[in-house]
Enzyme design. Structure first.
Site, PDB file in Angstrom:
ATOM      1  N   LEU A 193       0.807  -1.219   0.000  1.00  0.00           N
ATOM      2  CA  LEU A 193       0.000   0.000   0.000  1.00  0.00           C
ATOM      3  C   LEU A 193       0.843   1.272   0.000  1.00  0.00           C
ATOM      4  CD1 LEU A 193      -2.718  -1.043   2.634  1.00  0.00           C
ATOM      5  CD2 LEU A 193      -2.800  -1.293   0.142  1.00  0.00           C
ATOM      6  N   HIS A 194       0.331   2.266  -0.722  1.00  0.00           N
ATOM      7  CA  HIS A 194       0.956   3.604  -0.741  1.00  0.00           C
ATOM      8  C   HIS A 194      -0.168   4.637  -0.700  1.00  0.00           C
ATOM      9  CE1 HIS A 194      -0.276   3.676  -4.918  1.00  0.00           C
ATOM     10  NE2 HIS A 194       0.428   2.599  -5.169  1.00  0.00           N
ATOM     11  N   ASP A 197      -5.073   3.910 -13.156  1.00  0.00           N
ATOM     12  CA  ASP A 197      -5.340   2.788 -14.058  1.00  0.00           C
ATOM     13  C   ASP A 197      -6.649   3.063 -14.788  1.00  0.00           C
ATOM     14  OD1 ASP A 197      -3.154   0.831 -13.126  1.00  0.00           O
ATOM     15  OD2 ASP A 197      -4.085   1.489 -11.263  1.00  0.00           O
ATOM     16  N   GLN A 222      -4.232 -11.987 -13.744  1.00  0.00           N
ATOM     17  CA  GLN A 222      -4.054 -10.768 -14.520  1.00  0.00           C
ATOM     18  C   GLN A 222      -2.597 -10.497 -14.897  1.00  0.00           C
ATOM     19  OE1 GLN A 222      -5.852  -8.412 -11.251  1.00  0.00           O
ATOM     20  NE2 GLN A 222      -4.322  -6.877 -11.726  1.00  0.00           N
ATOM     21  N   HIS A 280      -3.412   4.104  -2.777  1.00  0.00           N
ATOM     22  CA  HIS A 280      -4.406   3.203  -2.170  1.00  0.00           C
ATOM     23  C   HIS A 280      -5.115   3.891  -0.997  1.00  0.00           C
ATOM     24  CE1 HIS A 280      -1.248   0.225  -3.655  1.00  0.00           C
ATOM     25  NE2 HIS A 280      -2.315  -0.121  -4.331  1.00  0.00           N
ATOM     26  N   SER A 292       3.084   0.819  -6.697  1.00  0.00           N
ATOM     27  CA  SER A 292       3.844  -0.214  -5.979  1.00  0.00           C
ATOM     28  C   SER A 292       5.088  -0.576  -6.775  1.00  0.00           C
ATOM     29  CB  SER A 292       2.989  -1.466  -5.779  1.00  0.00           C
ATOM     30  OG  SER A 292       1.766  -1.134  -5.168  1.00  0.00           O
ATOM     31  N   ARG A 293       5.035  -0.428  -8.095  1.00  0.00           N
ATOM     32  CA  ARG A 293       6.161  -0.844  -8.943  1.00  0.00           C
ATOM     33  C   ARG A 293       7.287   0.193  -8.978  1.00  0.00           C
ATOM     34  NH1 ARG A 293       1.808  -3.328 -12.277  1.00  0.00           N
ATOM     35  NH2 ARG A 293       2.225  -5.562 -12.391  1.00  0.00           N
TER      36      ARG A 293
HETATM   37  P1  AMP Z   1      -3.153  -2.026  -7.374  1.00  0.00           P
HETATM   38  O1  AMP Z   1      -2.832  -2.455  -5.991  1.00  0.00           O
HETATM   39  O2  AMP Z   1      -1.977  -1.472  -8.121  1.00  0.00           O
HETATM   40  O3  AMP Z   1      -3.942  -3.041  -8.135  1.00  0.00           O
HETATM   41  O4  AMP Z   1      -4.124  -0.784  -7.212  1.00  0.00           O
HETATM   42  C1  AMP Z   1      -5.314  -0.882  -6.468  1.00  0.00           C
HETATM   43  C2  AMP Z   1      -6.134   0.356  -6.703  1.00  0.00           C
HETATM   44  O5  AMP Z   1      -5.380   1.500  -6.306  1.00  0.00           O
HETATM   45  C3  AMP Z   1      -6.503   0.557  -8.183  1.00  0.00           C
HETATM   46  O6  AMP Z   1      -7.831   1.046  -8.270  1.00  0.00           O
HETATM   47  C4  AMP Z   1      -5.508   1.587  -8.616  1.00  0.00           C
HETATM   48  O7  AMP Z   1      -5.951   2.368  -9.708  1.00  0.00           O
HETATM   49  C5  AMP Z   1      -5.388   2.443  -7.365  1.00  0.00           C
HETATM   50  N1  AMP Z   1      -4.145   3.213  -7.414  1.00  0.00           N
HETATM   51  C6  AMP Z   1      -2.892   2.742  -7.614  1.00  0.00           C
HETATM   52  N2  AMP Z   1      -2.010   3.769  -7.657  1.00  0.00           N
HETATM   53  C7  AMP Z   1      -2.728   4.908  -7.485  1.00  0.00           C
HETATM   54  C8  AMP Z   1      -2.406   6.291  -7.433  1.00  0.00           C
HETATM   55  N3  AMP Z   1      -1.160   6.718  -7.567  1.00  0.00           N
HETATM   56  N4  AMP Z   1      -3.419   7.182  -7.247  1.00  0.00           N
HETATM   57  C9  AMP Z   1      -4.700   6.758  -7.100  1.00  0.00           C
HETATM   58  N5  AMP Z   1      -5.071   5.472  -7.135  1.00  0.00           N
HETATM   59  C10 AMP Z   1      -4.101   4.552  -7.328  1.00  0.00           C
END
Ligand code: AMP
Length: 289
Positions: free
Chosen positions: A33-34, A150, A61, A37, A186-187
């Site tokens: 998480l950042h 995304d 995915q 999230h 996260s990447r």
């Molecule tokens: P992930 O864990 O990368 O699958 O992301 C989970 C959710 O967090 C998805 O809806 C992403 O679009 C959202 N998310 C990831 N990075 C960001 C960001 N920098 N700003 C806003 N939402 C984000």
């Protein structure tokens, strides 16, 4: 915060929330998480009695040559952050809980995926809608929160919910960025120090495009060329794509009009970064090309 790892316990807890008339906001993630999230959680917190966060790195995915195995994970840190952010229920299943057997019915996304990441990452969005269908059925949220980082995922999920009558509101949440403009991801931990210094160019190139469009420069090809050149000249990354479409339909429009997305993906040594910007232009009669 209630931490649950199996479907049965989750269903039972959701049943109790529903019985007591609580509204549920759901934030699906892959963890690590950042602040991106956390902003989804914060939005959900504002609007619902209960916030459910899922953390599940969904193998379906990821392509065969992608980073499923080495995707960053830190369950303990995530637990603390989730608790601090006010999550009520953290759902952290293992892969076998979500995919106990092979699937007897598979899902195939047909629209909004022949462009951008959908074209480059074959099957990616099929995996996304499959896991979300499972999670939506388990969690039964009133609303689900997705980041515009995304944007193609948002477009696809809005299509899923509309086509299959999920009684769930999809809430779009703006992209959270580092101070220098890099979209939080996260990447980002895969970037070398040099690449990290170069990475804000991605956002700068989107701002350049936005400026051009807002000054009446409405030719897709020349905007794409300028963005590509800037990234090429000022970073060591390889441009995977720079594309412009109507949003959320994801079809080319010329001249640019209505809500459009400028999106890009850049491959660095170990990290593939994506970013995008939505620009709202005055609505004229749309002419698809
Ligand atoms: P992930 O864990 O990368 O699958 O992301 C989970 C959710 O967090 C998805 O809806 C992403 O679009 C959202 N998310 C990831 N990075 C960001 C960001 N920098 N700003 C806003 N939402 C984000």
């Amino acid at each position: 915060m209630n931490i649950i790892t199996n479907n049965e316990a989750l269903r039972e807890q959701i049943r109790q929330y529903k019985q007591s008339g609580k509204s549920i906001g759901f934030v699906p993630t892959m963890g690590y998480l950042h602040e991106g999230h956390l902003s989804l959680i914060e939005e959900a917190r504002k609007n619902h009695d209960i916030v459910v966060l899922s953390i599940f790195v969904n193998p379906l995915q990821f392509g065969p040559n992608e980073d499923f195995e080495r995707y960053p994970r830190d369950a303990e840190r995530d637990r603390k952050l989730a608790e601090h952010a006010g999550v009520d229920l953290l759902f952290m299943p293992v892969v076998d809980e979500i995919y106990p057997t092979g699937l007897s019915v598979t899902m195939l996304v047909k629209e909004r995926v022949d462009v951008m990441c959908g074209r480059k990452r074959e099957g990616h969005f099929d995996g996304v809608v499959t896991v979300l269908t499972k999670l939506f059925h388990l969690v039964q949220p009133d609303s689900a929160y997705f980041g515009m980082k995304d944007a193609q995922q948002v477009a696809v999920v809005e299509g899923l919910v509309q086509d299959y009558f999920f009684p769930i509101e999809i809430v779009r949440v703006p992209t959270i960025r580092e101070e220098d403009g890099l979209a939080k991801s996260s990447r980002n931990v895969y970037l070398s120090p040099q690449e990290r210094r170069e990475a804000p160019i991605l956002f700068k190139s989107l701002q350049l495009a936005k400026g051009l469009v807002e000054r009446g420069h409405l030719k897709r090809d020349s905007i794409i060329r300028k963005v590509t050149e800037l990234i090429h000249d000022e970073t060591s990354g390889t441009v995977d794509y720079v594309e412009i479409y109507s949003f959320p339909q994801m079809v080319p429009v010329e001249p640019l009009q209505g809500d459009i997305i400028i999106a890009l993906a850049v491959q660095f040594d170990k990290a593939r970064l994506i970013d995008n910007m939505i620009i709202s232009l005055g609505k004229k009669e749309s002419q698809h090309v």
